[in-house]
Scaffold this motif. Structure first.
Motif, short mmCIF file in Angstrom:
data_model
loop_
_atom_site.label_atom_id
_atom_site.label_comp_id
_atom_site.label_asym_id
_atom_site.label_seq_id
_atom_site.Cartn_x
_atom_site.Cartn_y
_atom_site.Cartn_z
N VAL A 97 19.27 -13.68 5.19
CA VAL A 97 19.49 -13.63 3.85
C VAL A 97 19.79 -13.68 2.86
O VAL A 97 19.43 -13.72 1.60
CB VAL A 97 20.71 -12.11 3.98
CG1 VAL A 97 22.21 -13.15 3.99
CG2 VAL A 97 20.91 -11.27 2.66
N ALA A 127 25.19 -9.55 4.33
CA ALA A 127 24.12 -8.94 2.99
C ALA A 127 25.04 -9.89 1.60
O ALA A 127 26.47 -10.60 1.66
CB ALA A 127 25.53 -7.50 2.65
N LEU A 134 25.67 -9.37 -2.64
CA LEU A 134 25.41 -8.30 -3.35
C LEU A 134 25.89 -8.71 -4.91
O LEU A 134 26.64 -9.24 -4.37
CB LEU A 134 25.95 -7.12 -2.85
CG LEU A 134 25.39 -6.72 -1.77
CD1 LEU A 134 26.43 -5.49 -1.00
CD2 LEU A 134 24.68 -5.89 -2.00
N THR A 183 22.61 -4.38 -7.01
CA THR A 183 21.85 -5.33 -6.42
C THR A 183 21.84 -6.12 -5.52
O THR A 183 22.64 -6.95 -5.00
CB THR A 183 20.46 -5.79 -7.54
OG1 THR A 183 21.03 -6.91 -8.61
CG2 THR A 183 19.83 -4.74 -8.41
N ARG A 187 20.72 -8.68 -1.13
CA ARG A 187 19.88 -8.63 -0.56
C ARG A 187 20.99 -8.36 1.09
O ARG A 187 21.66 -8.30 1.40
CB ARG A 187 19.37 -10.18 -0.07
CG ARG A 187 18.70 -11.51 -1.68
CD ARG A 187 18.97 -12.78 -0.60
NE ARG A 187 18.20 -13.02 -1.99
CZ ARG A 187 17.75 -14.35 -1.84
NH1 ARG A 187 18.19 -14.93 -0.29
NH2 ARG A 187 17.20 -14.83 -2.88
N VAL A 188 20.21 -7.37 1.87
CA VAL A 188 20.53 -7.40 3.25
C VAL A 188 19.85 -7.24 4.34
O VAL A 188 18.23 -7.34 4.22
CB VAL A 188 21.15 -6.25 3.23
CG1 VAL A 188 21.63 -5.50 4.33
CG2 VAL A 188 22.09 -5.30 2.28
N ARG A 190 14.85 -7.71 8.01
CA ARG A 190 15.46 -7.94 6.97
C ARG A 190 14.01 -7.08 6.20
O ARG A 190 12.91 -8.33 6.78
CB ARG A 190 16.14 -8.76 5.96
CG ARG A 190 15.81 -8.77 4.37
CD ARG A 190 16.18 -10.29 3.97
NE ARG A 190 16.37 -10.45 2.31
CZ ARG A 190 16.19 -11.21 1.66
NH1 ARG A 190 15.58 -12.42 2.77
NH2 ARG A 190 16.68 -11.42 0.08
N GLU A 193 12.10 -7.20 2.00
CA GLU A 193 12.50 -6.75 1.12
C GLU A 193 12.39 -5.92 -0.01
O GLU A 193 12.49 -5.91 -0.89
CB GLU A 193 12.43 -8.33 0.28
CG GLU A 193 12.23 -9.97 0.69
CD GLU A 193 12.18 -9.64 2.07
OE1 GLU A 193 12.30 -11.82 2.60
OE2 GLU A 193 11.58 -9.57 2.80
N THR A 213 12.57 -2.77 1.39
CA THR A 213 13.90 -1.98 0.99
C THR A 213 15.26 -1.91 0.27
O THR A 213 15.67 -1.07 -0.21
CB THR A 213 13.84 -1.86 2.23
OG1 THR A 213 14.78 -2.75 2.95
CG2 THR A 213 12.41 -1.85 3.72
N GLU A 214 14.84 -3.45 -0.35
CA GLU A 214 16.18 -3.33 -1.16
C GLU A 214 16.22 -2.94 -2.24
O GLU A 214 17.73 -3.46 -3.06
CB GLU A 214 17.13 -5.51 -1.22
CG GLU A 214 16.60 -5.85 0.08
CD GLU A 214 16.60 -7.33 0.74
OE1 GLU A 214 16.65 -7.93 1.56
OE2 GLU A 214 15.96 -7.62 -0.25
N LEU A 223 18.59 0.13 -3.06
CA LEU A 223 20.26 -0.99 -2.67
C LEU A 223 21.02 -0.12 -3.78
O LEU A 223 22.38 0.52 -3.53
CB LEU A 223 20.69 -2.45 -2.05
CG LEU A 223 20.41 -2.70 -1.25
CD1 LEU A 223 20.54 -4.38 -1.38
CD2 LEU A 223 20.91 -2.25 -0.13
N PHE A 227 18.42 2.98 1.50
CA PHE A 227 18.09 1.76 1.96
C PHE A 227 17.94 1.54 3.54
O PHE A 227 16.84 1.85 4.18
CB PHE A 227 18.77 0.78 1.58
CG PHE A 227 18.56 -0.73 2.44
CD1 PHE A 227 17.84 -1.30 1.69
CD2 PHE A 227 20.13 -0.68 3.73
CE1 PHE A 227 17.97 -2.61 2.59
CE2 PHE A 227 19.61 -2.45 4.00
CZ PHE A 227 18.99 -3.02 4.25
#
Length: 317
Positions: free
Chosen positions: A171, A246, A248, A253, A255-256, A267, A269, A271-272, A275, A282
């Motif tokens: 992440v 995560a 956040l 917005t 990253r996960v 991961r 990117e 799909t983020e 969020l 997500f």
């Protein structure tokens, strides 16, 4: 345990060259995973190359404003470093969620990334395992698969990668620094380090023969709330059923990366972008290609719930 020869490496290049020159050689540092596998005769290296004397045990600031973490930095030292705790909290939290204090005192940064799966069929030599013995089959397919993978898997292997630290490194967009037998160095994004199993699950990383990890590089801090959530069968000393790393921002917005569900930290990117609209969309997009078994289908909704819990934690004052 099978007989083996042993040497203490005097340089990274010499260690890499020795590994390339000696069939069946393995690097050893903390040995927290390798020695267990040798005792079970799952790993049977003919030669061990001890890299503990190479001085890769420092955490240093980079010119870009990030951190360079030596391959031999212990998990305990990395989790406790004030710069990591302040600027990369998700990494510190992930490390403290893994193993036990005694193991963290010995386990190294590079070794953590390279540890092998804890699939029970990989550890049981009475059962076939393509990762342990290529072409023998995968007993997990028709066996007990509760802890195993739901995405990124193949007909040859459904094992998961066990590292908590690797999920946080993913992440954070960390990179792995290596030296090869010719002394050439390169950087590999953590995203590209671990292979998906395909038809060759015994090939677990993109490292070339003899290539030695010397450090991991973290980019400059990205801010935001850092959260690591780990769902497991008991409160400590257990591997993740699902874990979420995560970072956040206040606007939702972020990253996960998800652990416990795939052969590598998972991961995507793209799909983020979902969020800010919530965990449900997500997770649905992240797991579009999931192929759970009857035993581990619960992991699909569990990812959504764990991401939601991480998002709620990040919103707290």
């Amino acid at each position: 345990m099978k007989e083996f020869t042993y040497e203490r490496a005097t340089s990274a290049q010499r260690a890499a060259a020795s590994a390339q020159e000696t069939p069946g050689a393995k690097f050893i540092a903390g040995g927290t995973n390798l020695l267990d596998l040798m005792k079970l005769e799952i790993e049977t290296p003919h030669h061990l190359i001890d890299v503990n004397g190479l001085g890769f045990d420092k955490i240093e600031k980079t010119p870009e404003g990030g951190l360079r973490i030596g391959a031999l930095v212990t998990n305990t030292a990395l989790a406790a470093d004030i710069r990591v705790r302040r600027d990369y909290g998700v990494l510190s939290r992930a490390l403290l969620a893994g193993a036990s204090g005694q193991l963290r005192n010995k386990a190294t940064t590079a070794g953590n990334l390279l540890q092998r799966t804890r699939c029970p069929y990989f550890y049981d030599t009475n059962h076939p395992c393509n990762k342990r013995s290529p072409g023998s089959g995968c007993a997990a397919m028709a066996g007990f698969s509760r802890q195993l993978g739901v995405i990124g898997v193949s007909d040859a292997c459904i094992a998961t990668h066990p590292s908590d630290m690797a999920v946080a490194m993913r992440v954070l967009d960390a990179e792995v620094e290596t030296t090869d037998p010719g002394g050439k160095t390169r950087r590999i994004p953590v995203a590209d380090l671990h292979r998906l199993p395909g038809d060759t699950p015994h090939l677990e990383t993109t490292l070339a023969p003899g290539e030695l990890i010397t450090a991991l590089a973290l980019p400059r801090p990205i801010g935001g709330r850092h959260v690591y959530r780990k769902v497991r069968d008991r409160a400590s000393y257990a591997f993740a059923l699902v874990s979420v790393a995560a970072v956040l921002q206040r606007d939702g917005t972020g990253r996960v990366a998800v652990g416990g569900i795939a052969p590598k930290p998972w991961r995507d990117e793209a799909t983020e972008t979902e969020l800010p609209r919530g965990a449900k969309g997500f997770a649905a997009r992240l797991l579009t290609d999931a192929k759970p078994t009857e035993n581990n289908a619960f992991k699909v909704p569990l990812v959504e719930r764990t991401v939601a819990a991480a998002m709620n934690e990040a919103r707290q004052p």
